[in-house]
Design an enzyme around this catalytic site. Structure first.
Site, PDB file in Angstrom:
ATOM      1  N   VAL B 143      42.670  13.393 -46.191  1.00  0.00           N
ATOM      2  CA  VAL B 143      43.516  14.012 -45.178  1.00  0.00           C
ATOM      3  C   VAL B 143      42.952  13.756 -43.780  1.00  0.00           C
ATOM      4  O   VAL B 143      41.778  14.058 -43.523  1.00  0.00           O
ATOM      5  CB  VAL B 143      43.615  15.532 -45.418  1.00  0.00           C
ATOM      6  CG1 VAL B 143      44.476  16.186 -44.354  1.00  0.00           C
ATOM      7  CG2 VAL B 143      44.170  15.825 -46.800  1.00  0.00           C
ATOM      8  N   CYS B 144      43.780  13.209 -42.910  1.00  0.00           N
ATOM      9  CA  CYS B 144      43.415  12.952 -41.519  1.00  0.00           C
ATOM     10  C   CYS B 144      42.108  12.142 -41.472  1.00  0.00           C
ATOM     11  O   CYS B 144      42.040  11.075 -42.071  1.00  0.00           O
ATOM     12  CB  CYS B 144      43.337  14.273 -40.758  1.00  0.00           C
ATOM     13  SG  CYS B 144      43.213  14.079 -38.985  1.00  0.00           S
TER      14      CYS B 144
END
Lengths: 430, 352
Positions: B143-144
């Site tokens: 994530v990210c």
């Protein structure tokens, strides 16, 4: 007992019937009874939860409510007596009202540190909320003054931009922007410049022999008041002038002075002073850009107001005006932040701010050197060594794990098994 | 005609009522919990912990998934509250999930590098999952920034990853349509790392995010006043605020390399990024890849995410556009209804 909405209805009715004064006592009683009932419920529920210290919070809250209620009912009374309440009175009451909201919000923040109130975890958020309520209030104040100025104008005639711009007090608007961006006010600027000056004076206290020989160069440096408010150009000029003079006086000393802690300390002080001044100039430049953007946003907002209602501001509720301004301001600010000019200036300001911090920390270490304490730099060196050792251990462990896998695969080729690999672990299995 | 006095009287009464009710709610509220899905710690190294989410029934998708979150903010955004939890949704759809918690670095951790996170902690967690499940490969969901790390990890250790999923992950940093990307080019990273004593405060990083939507706080706080009398809305607000304000500091050396090598020099896409002893080549990624981006992402614009699929060597690759912003991917209603099932179905189809 009346519900709050019933009370609101009665207030509205009183305004319509122009009998606010005669009804005010009755309304006040209903309102107070209602507040008291809410407080009783609150106290009872908290006592049930065993929060013994909470009733004090409730008492504070009730006191605040009572004061606000009294002020509000006084206002209602004035409103009933003089049908066209002057805008100033109106604003005073509005201000009181918002102050009351701020106090109300502060009151519900727990005084009791043992409380599990979730706001305990976000005091900054709460502070921001109160600050933003103030932004709202200041904008409302400007709006109401605009209302007052427009009294007596011909509402059917379209307003000119000039008229609208004059309605708004741009100095007050600047205060709104200062609050939003946490800018330097003249007082803060003055303090800042005085700090720079004090810092510089401290440098010269380190070099008494130079002062004897050459006089005090600080005397040639204008007082901060001399250039406060004269715009950025004068600040830059003064800085340049000051910086040149300072270096002219300091450099001979630095080439002649023997190496040592005193020389190092003085050098650091000079660097910090230099960076402080640069920081001040750069951050003022950033401030100027934000002011320009804020002014542009207000102009655009007023253009929207003009297109929508002309001079007839009564047709535009304040909240709608406020939202227009917030939307416009956001678009313009994002455009500003996205510009290369702002990005590079921001990068420079961050860099200068942190270099100042580093310089001050180095000085602190120098000052603490004779004392029996371990400075941060030594702890950092130790941490770096520990980190390097950990990396080496990890690399060795990974090499060993890879070797284990290769060995297992070789074994598997020799004697086929279920095809599953194994890995080694260096860490803790729970 | 609009009567400002009447408007004030009504507003006064309404607001007093809201404050009174809000006061009642706050005083009755206990703590605000995030990340409430049941999980147990199964592995730990230094300050990094690996958690395994508990399931009521055996997983229907056999290959476990490791979630690698960003070093900014905390992983509990994936499990914000029971009805807004991507983790719960994925568990309900049959996944076996692990999550890596990178903790709260202190000054002692200032020398941790990207190599430590990628070849150290992520690798350690993956080896643990492989060993404890007796499998060769795991699914990796990044994530990210955690997605960037996951992508790098997969390029370095492709033999350990079965499928790669990236969510709102920056890969191509040459783009200038995101303010963060633009600002980073002018940052003197060395001065920042030195100035903060090697540990970058979470609040400093957050300041940049706040500047992306400069009037957000002004709007948000006014909204709060309006929702003071609505317990559910208020609790939702408080959960999100708690997450936003939970800001771990970041190891300076990791920050230095991330900004210099990626934001400023775009080395990942150029194929020149060095992580420890490895030069990262995205063409080494040959496993199935699902790249999820948010169409309105102001933190990681789609233009920085989408090039991943062009850069990898995989043949089985899919782009998925999520309509919304960076955070809405995890907390929006659509996340529950569409994103969770999309991820589960994609993994199920490849869980052979």
């Amino acid at each position: 007992m009346s519900t709050q909405s019933q009370i609101a209805g009665k207030i509205k009715e009183s305004f319509e019937n122009n009998d606010v004064v005669s009804k005010s006592v009755e309304l006040y009683k209903s309102w107070f009874d209602n507040q008291k009932s809410l407080a009783d419920t609150m106290m009872s529920s908290m006592q049930n939860q065993g929060k013994e210290e909470m009733p004090d919070t409730v008492k504070q809250w009730m006191d605040t409510q009572l004061q606000a209620g009294t002020r509000f009912m006084e206002f209602l009374g004035q409103g009933g007596q003089q049908k066209s309440t002057p805008a100033n009175d109106f604003m005073k009451t509005t201000k009181d009202w918002y102050d009351n909201i701020s106090r109300g919000l502060q009151t519900i923040m727990p005084n009791n540190k043992q409380s599990a109130n979730p706001f305990m975890q976000m005091p900054q958020d709460m502070g921001n909320m109160i600050n933003n309520a103030q932004t709202y209030l200041q904008m409302m104040d400007m709006w109401q003054k605009g209302h007052k100025m427009m009294q007596g104008t011909n509402h059917s005639a379209p307003a000119s931009m000039d008229q609208l711009m004059k309605m708004f007090d741009m100095n007050q608007y600047k205060t709104v922007l200062d609050g939003m961006f946490q800018f330097m006010t003249p007082t803060k600027s003055q303090n800042f410049l005085q700090q720079i000056q004090q810092y510089s004076q401290a440098i010269f206290e380190q070099f008494p022999q130079m002062q004897k020989g050459m006089g005090n160069p600080m005397a040639q440096f204008p007082k901060p008041e001399a250039f406060l408010g004269n715009g950025l150009q004068s600040v830059s000029e003064v800085y340049q002038n000051f910086s040149e003079q300072l270096h002219k006086f300091i450099n001979p000393y630095f080439s002649a002075a023997p190496a040592g802690r005193e020389k190092e300390m003085s050098g650091l002080m000079l660097q910090i002073q230099d960076k402080l001044t640069q920081y001040y100039i750069k951050s003022t430049e950033m401030q100027q850009l934000a002011y320009q953007t804020g002014a542009k946003s207000m102009e655009k907002t007023l253009q929207q107001v003009m297109q929508k209602v002309g001079a007839n501001l009564d047709k535009l509720p304040f909240d709608e005006f406020y939202n227009m301004w917030v939307d416009t301001m956001e678009q313009d600010t994002i455009a500003l932040f996205g510009s290369h000019e702002y990005a590079s200036m921001q990068g420079k300001v961050v860099q200068l701010g942190l270099e100042i911090k580093s310089g001050l920390e180095k000085q602190m270490e120098q000052m603490l050197a004779p004392l029996p304490v371990v400075p941060r730099s030594e702890m950092d060196a130790l941490n770096q060594t520990v980190h390097e050792l950990k990396r080496k251990i990890r690399a060795l462990e990974q090499d060993r794990a890879e070797q284990t896998i290769e060995d297992t695969e070789e074994d598997a080729l020799a004697a086929p098994s279920n095809g599953k690999t194994t890995t080694t672990r260096k860490a803790t299995k729970k | 005609m609009h009567n400002p006095f009447l408007e004030l009287a009504e507003k006064f009464n309404e607001t007093q009522q809201k404050i009174a009710k809000g006061s009642q709610i706050f005083n009755q509220m206990e703590t605000i919990d995030l990340g409430t899905s049941d999980k147990e710690e199964v592995w730990q190294e230094d300050l990094v912990r690996l958690y395994h989410y508990k399931r009521d029934s055996p997983a229907t998708i056999k290959t476990p998934v490791l979630i690698s979150y960003a070093l900014i903010n905390r992983f509990d955004m994936m499990d914000l509250q029971p009805d807004r939890s991507l983790v719960r949704k994925l568990l309900s759809l049959g996944l076996d999930i692990y999550v890596l918690d990178t903790g709260y670095p202190t000054r002692n951790d200032r020398y941790l590098t990207m190599d430590d996170y990628i070849n150290g902690y992520i690798n350690g967690a993956i080896d643990h999952i492989r060993a404890s499940n007796q499998i060769d490969k795991v699914n990796l969901l990044g994530v990210c920034q955690g997605g960037t790390f996951s992508t790098i990890y997969t390029a370095i250790h492709p033999e350990k990853i079965k499928n790669l999923i990236t969510l709102v992950t920056p890969i191509d940093f040459s783009k200038e349509d995101g303010l963060l990307f633009k600002w980073a080019k002018d940052l003197d990273v060395d001065a920042i790392v030195a100035g903060f004593g090697g540990l970058i405060p979470g609040t400093f990083l957050d300041m940049g995010f706040q500047m992306l939507k400069p009037m957000l706080k002004v709007r948000k706080q006014r909204n709060l006043l309006n929702m003071l009398d609505d317990e559910d809305k208020l609790k939702n607000f408080m959960r999100m605020e708690k997450w936003i304000n939970d800001l771990p500091d970041q190891a300076g050396e990791t920050y230095r390399q991330f900004i210099k090598d990626l934001y400023q020099q775009n080395k990942l896409v150029k194929g020149t990024l060095q992580i420890g002893k490895y030069t990262v080549n995205l063409k080494n990624i040959v496993q199935p890849i699902l790249t999820i981006y948010a169409s309105e992402d102001h933190l990681v614009p789609p233009s920085a995410t989408k090039p991943l699929n062009e850069a990898v060597g995989s043949k089985d690759k899919q782009l998925y556009e999520f309509p919304g912003g960076h955070i809405g991917v995890f907390t929006g209603a659509r996340s529950q209804k569409e994103l969770g099932p999309t991820i589960a179905k994609w993994l199920e189809d490849r869980d052979k």
